[in-house]
Write a protein that holds these residues in place. Structure first.
Motif, PDB file in Angstrom:
ATOM      1  N   GLU A   1       0.831  -1.198   0.000  1.00 16.21           N
ATOM      2  CA  GLU A   1       0.000   0.000   0.000  1.00 16.21           C
ATOM      3  C   GLU A   1       0.870   1.254   0.000  1.00 16.21           C
ATOM      4  O   GLU A   1       0.597   2.223  -0.737  1.00 16.21           O
ATOM      5  CB  GLU A   1      -0.934  -0.003   1.215  1.00 16.21           C
ATOM      6  CG  GLU A   1      -1.719   1.280   1.431  1.00 16.21           C
ATOM      7  CD  GLU A   1      -2.706   1.600   0.311  1.00 16.21           C
ATOM      8  OE1 GLU A   1      -3.267   2.722   0.342  1.00 16.21           O
ATOM      9  OE2 GLU A   1      -2.908   0.761  -0.591  1.00 16.21           O
ATOM     10  N   PHE A   2       1.928   1.257   0.792  1.00 18.77           N
ATOM     11  CA  PHE A   2       2.850   2.394   0.807  1.00 18.77           C
ATOM     12  C   PHE A   2       3.507   2.565  -0.567  1.00 18.77           C
ATOM     13  O   PHE A   2       3.625   3.684  -1.080  1.00 18.77           O
ATOM     14  CB  PHE A   2       3.915   2.177   1.887  1.00 18.77           C
ATOM     15  CG  PHE A   2       4.892   3.308   2.026  1.00 18.77           C
ATOM     16  CD1 PHE A   2       4.482   4.541   2.500  1.00 18.77           C
ATOM     17  CD2 PHE A   2       6.226   3.142   1.690  1.00 18.77           C
ATOM     18  CE1 PHE A   2       5.382   5.591   2.634  1.00 18.77           C
ATOM     19  CE2 PHE A   2       7.132   4.171   1.828  1.00 18.77           C
ATOM     20  CZ  PHE A   2       6.710   5.405   2.296  1.00 18.77           C
ATOM     21  N   ASP A   3       3.914   1.458  -1.163  1.00 24.43           N
ATOM     22  CA  ASP A   3       4.505   1.487  -2.499  1.00 24.43           C
ATOM     23  C   ASP A   3       3.512   2.079  -3.504  1.00 24.43           C
ATOM     24  O   ASP A   3       3.892   2.913  -4.352  1.00 24.43           O
ATOM     25  CB  ASP A   3       4.891   0.064  -2.899  1.00 24.43           C
ATOM     26  CG  ASP A   3       5.307  -0.055  -4.350  1.00 24.43           C
ATOM     27  OD1 ASP A   3       6.461   0.310  -4.671  1.00 24.43           O
ATOM     28  OD2 ASP A   3       4.491  -0.529  -5.172  1.00 24.43           O
ATOM     29  N   ARG A   4       2.250   1.696  -3.416  1.00 22.90           N
ATOM     30  CA  ARG A   4       1.235   2.209  -4.336  1.00 22.90           C
ATOM     31  C   ARG A   4       1.094   3.724  -4.213  1.00 22.90           C
ATOM     32  O   ARG A   4       1.069   4.450  -5.226  1.00 22.90           O
ATOM     33  CB  ARG A   4      -0.112   1.536  -4.048  1.00 22.90           C
ATOM     34  CG  ARG A   4      -1.231   1.950  -4.994  1.00 22.90           C
ATOM     35  CD  ARG A   4      -2.589   1.457  -4.515  1.00 22.90           C
ATOM     36  NE  ARG A   4      -3.017   2.116  -3.286  1.00 22.90           N
ATOM     37  CZ  ARG A   4      -3.566   3.332  -3.246  1.00 22.90           C
ATOM     38  NH1 ARG A   4      -3.738   4.027  -4.366  1.00 22.90           N
ATOM     39  NH2 ARG A   4      -3.942   3.854  -2.097  1.00 22.90           N
ATOM     40  N   VAL A   5       1.023   4.213  -2.974  1.00 30.16           N
ATOM     41  CA  VAL A   5       0.865   5.650  -2.757  1.00 30.16           C
ATOM     42  C   VAL A   5       2.085   6.406  -3.277  1.00 30.16           C
ATOM     43  O   VAL A   5       1.951   7.447  -3.951  1.00 30.16           O
ATOM     44  CB  VAL A   5       0.645   5.943  -1.259  1.00 30.16           C
ATOM     45  CG1 VAL A   5       0.691   7.449  -0.993  1.00 30.16           C
ATOM     46  CG2 VAL A   5      -0.679   5.365  -0.787  1.00 30.16           C
ATOM     47  N   CYS A   6       3.271   5.901  -3.009  1.00 25.50           N
ATOM     48  CA  CYS A   6       4.487   6.585  -3.445  1.00 25.50           C
ATOM     49  C   CYS A   6       4.611   6.594  -4.968  1.00 25.50           C
ATOM     50  O   CYS A   6       4.967   7.619  -5.568  1.00 25.50           O
ATOM     51  CB  CYS A   6       5.720   5.924  -2.822  1.00 25.50           C
ATOM     52  SG  CYS A   6       5.895   6.246  -1.051  1.00 25.50           S
ATOM     53  N   ARG A   7       4.318   5.482  -5.596  1.00 24.64           N
ATOM     54  CA  ARG A   7       4.388   5.430  -7.065  1.00 24.64           C
ATOM     55  C   ARG A   7       3.373   6.377  -7.688  1.00 24.64           C
ATOM     56  O   ARG A   7       3.668   7.071  -8.671  1.00 24.64           O
ATOM     57  CB  ARG A   7       4.164   4.000  -7.555  1.00 24.64           C
ATOM     58  CG  ARG A   7       5.324   3.050  -7.293  1.00 24.64           C
ATOM     59  CD  ARG A   7       5.012   1.662  -7.824  1.00 24.64           C
ATOM     60  NE  ARG A   7       5.978   0.671  -7.396  1.00 24.64           N
ATOM     61  CZ  ARG A   7       7.059   0.311  -8.095  1.00 24.64           C
ATOM     62  NH1 ARG A   7       7.307   0.887  -9.271  1.00 24.64           N
ATOM     63  NH2 ARG A   7       7.870  -0.618  -7.631  1.00 24.64           N
TER      64      ARG A   7
ATOM     65  N   ASN B   1       4.793   9.826  -7.387  1.00 30.72           N
ATOM     66  CA  ASN B   1       6.189  10.005  -7.828  1.00 30.72           C
ATOM     67  C   ASN B   1       7.110  10.421  -6.684  1.00 30.72           C
ATOM     68  O   ASN B   1       7.932  11.326  -6.820  1.00 30.72           O
ATOM     69  CB  ASN B   1       6.265  11.026  -8.972  1.00 30.72           C
ATOM     70  CG  ASN B   1       5.512  10.559 -10.205  1.00 30.72           C
ATOM     71  OD1 ASN B   1       5.689   9.425 -10.648  1.00 30.72           O
ATOM     72  ND2 ASN B   1       4.663  11.424 -10.744  1.00 30.72           N
ATOM     73  N   ILE B   2       6.954   9.735  -5.545  1.00 31.90           N
ATOM     74  CA  ILE B   2       7.793  10.001  -4.387  1.00 31.90           C
ATOM     75  C   ILE B   2       8.753   8.832  -4.202  1.00 31.90           C
ATOM     76  O   ILE B   2       8.318   7.703  -3.940  1.00 31.90           O
ATOM     77  CB  ILE B   2       6.948  10.196  -3.118  1.00 31.90           C
ATOM     78  CG1 ILE B   2       6.028  11.409  -3.288  1.00 31.90           C
ATOM     79  CG2 ILE B   2       7.841  10.359  -1.895  1.00 31.90           C
ATOM     80  CD1 ILE B   2       5.026  11.586  -2.162  1.00 31.90           C
ATOM     81  N   PRO B   3      10.041   9.047  -4.354  1.00 32.20           N
ATOM     82  CA  PRO B   3      11.006   7.956  -4.175  1.00 32.20           C
ATOM     83  C   PRO B   3      11.015   7.459  -2.727  1.00 32.20           C
ATOM     84  O   PRO B   3      10.910   8.248  -1.781  1.00 32.20           O
ATOM     85  CB  PRO B   3      12.345   8.606  -4.539  1.00 32.20           C
ATOM     86  CG  PRO B   3      12.003   9.818  -5.335  1.00 32.20           C
ATOM     87  CD  PRO B   3      10.702  10.301  -4.766  1.00 32.20           C
ATOM     88  N   TYR B   4      11.136   6.158  -2.563  1.00 30.66           N
ATOM     89  CA  TYR B   4      11.256   5.573  -1.237  1.00 30.66           C
ATOM     90  C   TYR B   4      12.178   4.367  -1.339  1.00 30.66           C
ATOM     91  O   TYR B   4      12.490   3.878  -2.431  1.00 30.66           O
ATOM     92  CB  TYR B   4       9.887   5.139  -0.690  1.00 30.66           C
ATOM     93  CG  TYR B   4       9.434   3.816  -1.265  1.00 30.66           C
ATOM     94  CD1 TYR B   4       9.765   2.604  -0.638  1.00 30.66           C
ATOM     95  CD2 TYR B   4       8.740   3.750  -2.469  1.00 30.66           C
ATOM     96  CE1 TYR B   4       9.398   1.383  -1.189  1.00 30.66           C
ATOM     97  CE2 TYR B   4       8.372   2.536  -3.017  1.00 30.66           C
ATOM     98  CZ  TYR B   4       8.711   1.354  -2.378  1.00 30.66           C
ATOM     99  OH  TYR B   4       8.367   0.142  -2.925  1.00 30.66           O
TER     100      TYR B   4
END
Length: 296
Positions: A39-45, A48-51
Motif C-alpha cells: 500500500e505504501f509502495d502504491r501511494v508513493c508510485r 512520484n515520491i522515491p522511497y
C-alpha cells in the motif's frame, strides 16, 4: 555455484499468544506487513515520491529477497526534502484501512522515533517500549511501518556524533516529562524539529547521508556505520522482494556491508547460501501484546 543467489529458508518463528490466547507465527505477521508495504509502495508510485526499504529490510533483500524470517517490522526510507509531499500523498491516497502519525500532522507525536508511522487500523500492537515512548496521538495502535527521513550529515564521523548527541542529551528530560509526568514536551519537540531542518539544509550537499539526526538511538553496539556515501543510498532502485518489485538503496550489498559487516551477510557453503546470524538471537523484538485481526 547454486543458481539461486539468495537464502532459501522456510523457518517460522512463534509470536507467542495473542490477546485472545491464539498462537501465531512470523509468517502470518509478515503477510500483514507485506500488505502494508504494498500500500505504501502504491501511494508513493502514484505521487512520484522515491522511497526505499531500509536497514533490516535492506539486509532482508540482500540475504533473502524478502523479509528476514524472524523479523517483525519493515523500515521505509525517504528523502527529508520530500517530507511535505509524502504527508500530502498519504492524506490524499492512503487506504482507509490505514492511518498515519507524524509531528507535522499532530504535535503530540514523539519526534525521537521514526519520522512517520503508518498503522494498520484492524490490528493491535503494544510495543515493548510503550511505557518510555508512548503513542500520544490518540490514533490506532495497530501494527506499523516505520518511515524514516534520510538527510545529509557531516562527512566527519565525530561531527556527525555531535549532532546526534544534541537529541541524546535532551532524551532523559523528554522521557521524564512525557512518560513520567505525562506532560507533552511541545517546546522541546519544536526545538528538535527546528534543529533537524537547519542541519538538513546545512548538509544537503554532503557526500554522506544517514537517517535524521534527531533520532537518538543510533550509536549502539554492533553498528558498523552511522552514515553512508550518497551514491550507496541514492538513487533508489528496484529489487525482488517476496515476489514483488519494491525499492531499496542504490547499492544494497554495500549498504549491508557498511551497516552490518560481513558477518551479517549471507555466506555460501559450496551448496547453498546460509545466514551466519546466531540462532539464539533469531526472535521477534517488538511484540508485548498483539492481535493480527482486531483492535484491542
Amino acid at each position: 555455484m547454486d543458481k539461486v543467489d539468495y537464502i532459501i529458508d522456510n523457518s517460522t518463528f512463534s509470536l507467542g499468544k495473542d490477546i485472545d490466547g491464539q498462537e501465531h507465527t512470523s509468517k502470518e505477521l509478515q503477510e500483514l506487513i507485506l500488505k502494508m508495504v504494498l500500500e505504501f509502495d502504491r501511494v508513493c508510485r502514484k505521487n512520484n515520491i522515491p522511497y526505499a526499504l531500509g536497514f533490516g529490510s535492506a539486509l532482508g533483500i540482500y540475504n533473502y529477497h524478502g523479509m528476514i524470517p524472524w523479523d517483525d517490522d519493515i523500515d521505509c526510507v525517504f528523502d527529508y526534502f520530500d517530507l511535505s509531499r509524502l504527508i500530502e500523498a498519504l492524506k490524499k491516497d492512503l487506504s482507509d484501512e490505514y492511518t498515519f502519525d507524524c509531528y507535522e500532522n499532530d504535535h503530540r507525536y514523539n519526534v525521537l522515533i521514526p519520522t512517520i508511522k503508518i498503522r494498520h487500523k484492524n490490528s493491535f500492537l503494544a510495543e515493548k517500549t510503550r511505557f518510555t515512548l508512548p503513542n500520544r496521538c490518540g490514533s490506532e495502535n495497530g501494527f506499523f511501518l516505520d518511515v524514516v527521513a534520510f538527510m545529509g550529515v557531516p562527512e566527519n564521523k565525530e561531527e556527525h556524533l555531535k549532532l546526534i548527541k544534541y537529541s541524546k542529551r535532551r532524551m532523559p528530560l523528554y522521557i521524564f516529562l512525557d512518560a513520567i509526568l505525562r506532560i507533552h514536551p511541545f517546546k522541546l519537540k519544536k526545538k528538535l524539529k527546528q534543529f533537524e531542518k537547519e542541519m538538513a539544509i546545512k548538509y544537503k550537499d554532503s557526500k554522506m547521508v544517514s537517517q535524521t539526526i534527531i533520532i537518538p538511538f543510533q550509536n549502539w553496539d554492533g553498528v558498523f556505520s552511522l552514515s553512508f556515501p550518497r551514491d550507496v543510498i541514492y538513487p533508489f532502485k528496484e529489487y525482488d522482494f517476496m515476489g514483488h518489485k519494491l525499492y531499496s538503496f542504490n547499492n544494497v550489498e554495500e549498504f549491508c556491508r557498511l551497516r552490518y559487516g560481513e558477518n551479517g551477510m549471507k555466506k555460501f557453503d559450496g551448496e547453498k547460501w546460509y545466514d551466519p546470524y546466531p540462532n539464539e538471537k533469531r526472535k521477534t523484538h517488538h511484540l508485548k501484546k498483539y492481535s493480527l485481526t482486531r483492535k484491542k
